[in-house]
Scaffold this active site. Structure first.
Site, PDB file in Angstrom:
ATOM      1  N   LEU A  30      -9.620  15.008   4.428  1.00 55.98           N
ATOM      2  CA  LEU A  30      -9.883  15.153   5.859  1.00 55.98           C
ATOM      3  C   LEU A  30     -11.319  15.656   6.010  1.00 55.98           C
ATOM      4  O   LEU A  30     -11.755  16.537   5.266  1.00 55.98           O
ATOM      5  CB  LEU A  30      -8.930  16.183   6.478  1.00 55.98           C
ATOM      6  CG  LEU A  30      -7.465  15.776   6.626  1.00 55.98           C
ATOM      7  CD1 LEU A  30      -6.660  16.938   7.206  1.00 55.98           C
ATOM      8  CD2 LEU A  30      -7.330  14.546   7.512  1.00 55.98           C
ATOM      9  N   GLU A  37      -4.647  22.501  14.308  1.00 49.42           N
ATOM     10  CA  GLU A  37      -4.338  21.079  14.465  1.00 49.42           C
ATOM     11  C   GLU A  37      -3.359  20.666  13.365  1.00 49.42           C
ATOM     12  O   GLU A  37      -2.387  19.948  13.614  1.00 49.42           O
ATOM     13  CB  GLU A  37      -5.646  20.270  14.388  1.00 49.42           C
ATOM     14  CG  GLU A  37      -5.571  18.904  15.048  1.00 49.42           C
ATOM     15  CD  GLU A  37      -4.743  17.880  14.302  1.00 49.42           C
ATOM     16  OE1 GLU A  37      -4.040  17.088  14.957  1.00 49.42           O
ATOM     17  OE2 GLU A  37      -4.786  17.870  13.053  1.00 49.42           O
TER      18      GLU A  37
HETATM   19  N1  LIG Z   1      -7.088  12.311  10.029  1.00 49.42           N
HETATM   20  C1  LIG Z   1      -5.854  11.908   9.793  1.00 49.42           C
HETATM   21  O1  LIG Z   1      -4.959  12.064  10.625  1.00 49.42           O
HETATM   22  C2  LIG Z   1      -5.519  11.259   8.503  1.00 49.42           C
HETATM   23  C3  LIG Z   1      -4.222  10.819   8.250  1.00 49.42           C
HETATM   24  C4  LIG Z   1      -3.970  10.168   7.035  1.00 49.42           C
HETATM   25  C5  LIG Z   1      -4.983   9.990   6.115  1.00 49.42           C
HETATM   26  N2  LIG Z   1      -6.213  10.457   6.414  1.00 49.42           N
HETATM   27  C6  LIG Z   1      -7.331  10.259   5.466  1.00 49.42           C
HETATM   28  O2  LIG Z   1      -7.377   8.882   5.151  1.00 49.42           O
HETATM   29  C7  LIG Z   1      -7.786   8.750   3.774  1.00 49.42           C
HETATM   30  C8  LIG Z   1      -6.699   8.027   3.023  1.00 49.42           C
HETATM   31  O3  LIG Z   1      -6.614   6.695   3.476  1.00 49.42           O
HETATM   32  P1  LIG Z   1      -6.866   5.503   2.448  1.00 49.42           P
HETATM   33  O4  LIG Z   1      -6.951   4.237   3.222  1.00 49.42           O
HETATM   34  O5  LIG Z   1      -8.015   5.869   1.582  1.00 49.42           O
HETATM   35  O6  LIG Z   1      -5.562   5.569   1.543  1.00 49.42           O
HETATM   36  P2  LIG Z   1      -4.006   5.544   1.857  1.00 49.42           P
HETATM   37  O7  LIG Z   1      -3.689   4.558   2.928  1.00 49.42           O
HETATM   38  O8  LIG Z   1      -3.493   6.935   2.011  1.00 49.42           O
HETATM   39  O9  LIG Z   1      -3.485   5.020   0.464  1.00 49.42           O
HETATM   40  C9  LIG Z   1      -3.826   3.710   0.087  1.00 49.42           C
HETATM   41  C10 LIG Z   1      -2.870   3.283  -0.972  1.00 49.42           C
HETATM   42  O10 LIG Z   1      -1.521   3.434  -0.503  1.00 49.42           O
HETATM   43  C11 LIG Z   1      -0.755   2.313  -0.902  1.00 49.42           C
HETATM   44  N3  LIG Z   1      -0.411   1.565   0.286  1.00 49.42           N
HETATM   45  C12 LIG Z   1      -0.898   1.722   1.548  1.00 49.42           C
HETATM   46  N4  LIG Z   1      -0.301   0.876   2.400  1.00 49.42           N
HETATM   47  C13 LIG Z   1       0.580   0.165   1.667  1.00 49.42           C
HETATM   48  C14 LIG Z   1       1.522  -0.846   1.970  1.00 49.42           C
HETATM   49  N5  LIG Z   1       1.666  -1.315   3.210  1.00 49.42           N
HETATM   50  N6  LIG Z   1       2.282  -1.337   0.960  1.00 49.42           N
HETATM   51  C15 LIG Z   1       2.177  -0.857  -0.306  1.00 49.42           C
HETATM   52  N7  LIG Z   1       1.311   0.117  -0.652  1.00 49.42           N
HETATM   53  C16 LIG Z   1       0.523   0.620   0.316  1.00 49.42           C
HETATM   54  C17 LIG Z   1      -1.612   1.546  -1.883  1.00 49.42           C
HETATM   55  O11 LIG Z   1      -1.419   2.234  -3.101  1.00 49.42           O
HETATM   56  P3  LIG Z   1      -1.680   1.589  -4.566  1.00 49.42           P
HETATM   57  O12 LIG Z   1      -3.158   1.443  -4.690  1.00 49.42           O
HETATM   58  O13 LIG Z   1      -1.100   2.624  -5.486  1.00 49.42           O
HETATM   59  O14 LIG Z   1      -0.945   0.277  -4.601  1.00 49.42           O
HETATM   60  C18 LIG Z   1      -3.009   1.815  -1.335  1.00 49.42           C
HETATM   61  O15 LIG Z   1      -4.041   1.623  -2.283  1.00 49.42           O
HETATM   62  C19 LIG Z   1      -8.028  10.167   3.272  1.00 49.42           C
HETATM   63  O16 LIG Z   1      -9.385  10.488   3.463  1.00 49.42           O
HETATM   64  C20 LIG Z   1      -7.147  10.995   4.161  1.00 49.42           C
HETATM   65  O17 LIG Z   1      -7.598  12.331   4.271  1.00 49.42           O
HETATM   66  C21 LIG Z   1      -6.508  11.073   7.567  1.00 49.42           C
END
Ligand SMILES: NC(=O)c1ccc[n+]([C@@H]2O[C@H](COP(=O)([O-])OP(=O)(O)OC[C@H]3O[C@@H](n4cnc5c(N)ncnc54)[C@H](OP(=O)(O)O)[C@@H]3O)[C@@H](O)[C@H]2O)c1
Length: 193
Positions: A30, A37
């Site tokens: 984050l 929050e």
């Molecule tokens: N501000 C907020 O409210 C908030 C909320 C959530 C996250 N975040 C931030 O967002 C970032 C994370 O997001 P990100 O896009 O990097 O990663 P992510 O969506 O958390 O994880 C991505 C991984 O999850 C799996 N995945 C996601 N969707 C999938 C689906 N439909 N089917 C199968 N597997 C799926 C895959 O894993 P594999 O690679 O293992 O196949 C993909 O590589 C972080 O910085 C976090 O802090 C912020």
């Protein structure tokens, strides 16, 4: 309860906090530190209407591993991690799924359909996008972080004529909050029928 064929329909709800340009994350973390929050997030996802009910929390792999371990166990919750390449359920989680369709299947069929109240989608963007398009998605909880942060992950675009911003939504304070010099406001968008 609304039963469609053998499926028991469950509300799918998204929860996120996004800054001015809809950024939500930077390098797997984050971009901000806003404990109040974060507490609102925890209170929202753990709320159930009866002690025997549980919410199914859906985490993308990176979001799951970026969450501080100190929050676990989360009361009234079952944690489901999405990953195409993991082969074992990670510590503190209850389920591992390879796609969003399997999440819906798990939550809406016996035995889980009898205890799951809400499917909370906790990010990141890929699973947010997929859940926004699902017909059972009815609410988006989206905190407006009223500041600029350098982000490399963004909340997906959604149609604000379909998901309408609510005023005075139950359990969601309307006022602007401030923490560490950053203003933010809780918001709820509801899908119009
Ligand atoms: N501000 C907020 O409210 C908030 C909320 C959530 C996250 N975040 C931030 O967002 C970032 C994370 O997001 P990100 O896009 O990097 O990663 P992510 O969506 O958390 O994880 C991505 C991984 O999850 C799996 N995945 C996601 N969707 C999938 C689906 N439909 N089917 C199968 N597997 C799926 C895959 O894993 P594999 O690679 O293992 O196949 C993909 O590589 C972080 O910085 C976090 O802090 C912020």
């Amino acid at each position: 309860m609304n039963i469609e064929g053998e499926e028991m329909r469950k509300p799918i709800r998204l929860i996120a906090a996004a800054c001015s340009d809809m950024g939500i994350g930077k390098n797997g973390q984050l971009p901000w530190c806003l404990p109040k929050e974060f507490q609102f997030f925890l209170d929202t996802i753990t709320a159930v209407s009866a002690p025997e009910k549980k919410n199914l929390l859906v985490w993308g792999r990176i979001s799951w591993f970026s969450c501080p371990e100190t929050v676990f166990p989360l009361a009234n919750c079952l944690n489901l991690v999405l990953s195409r390449k993991m082969s074992a359920v990670p510590p503190h989680a209850h389920y591992l799924c390879k796609d969003f369709g399997s999440v819906i299947h798990l939550a809406s069929k016996p035995p889980l359909c009898h205890i799951v109240e809400t499917i909370w989608v906790l990010g990141g963007p890929e699973v947010y996008k997929e859940s926004l398009e699902h017909p059972w998605c009815d609410l988006i909880y989206l905190t407006d972080i009223m500041a600029d942060f350098d982000c490399n992950v963004f909340f997906p675009k959604f149609d604000r004529n379909v998901f309408r911003k609510q005023k005075g939504f139950p359990g969601v304070p309307d006022e602007i909050h401030e923490e560490n010099g950053i203003q933010f406001q809780f918001q709820v968008f509801k899908k119009e029928a």
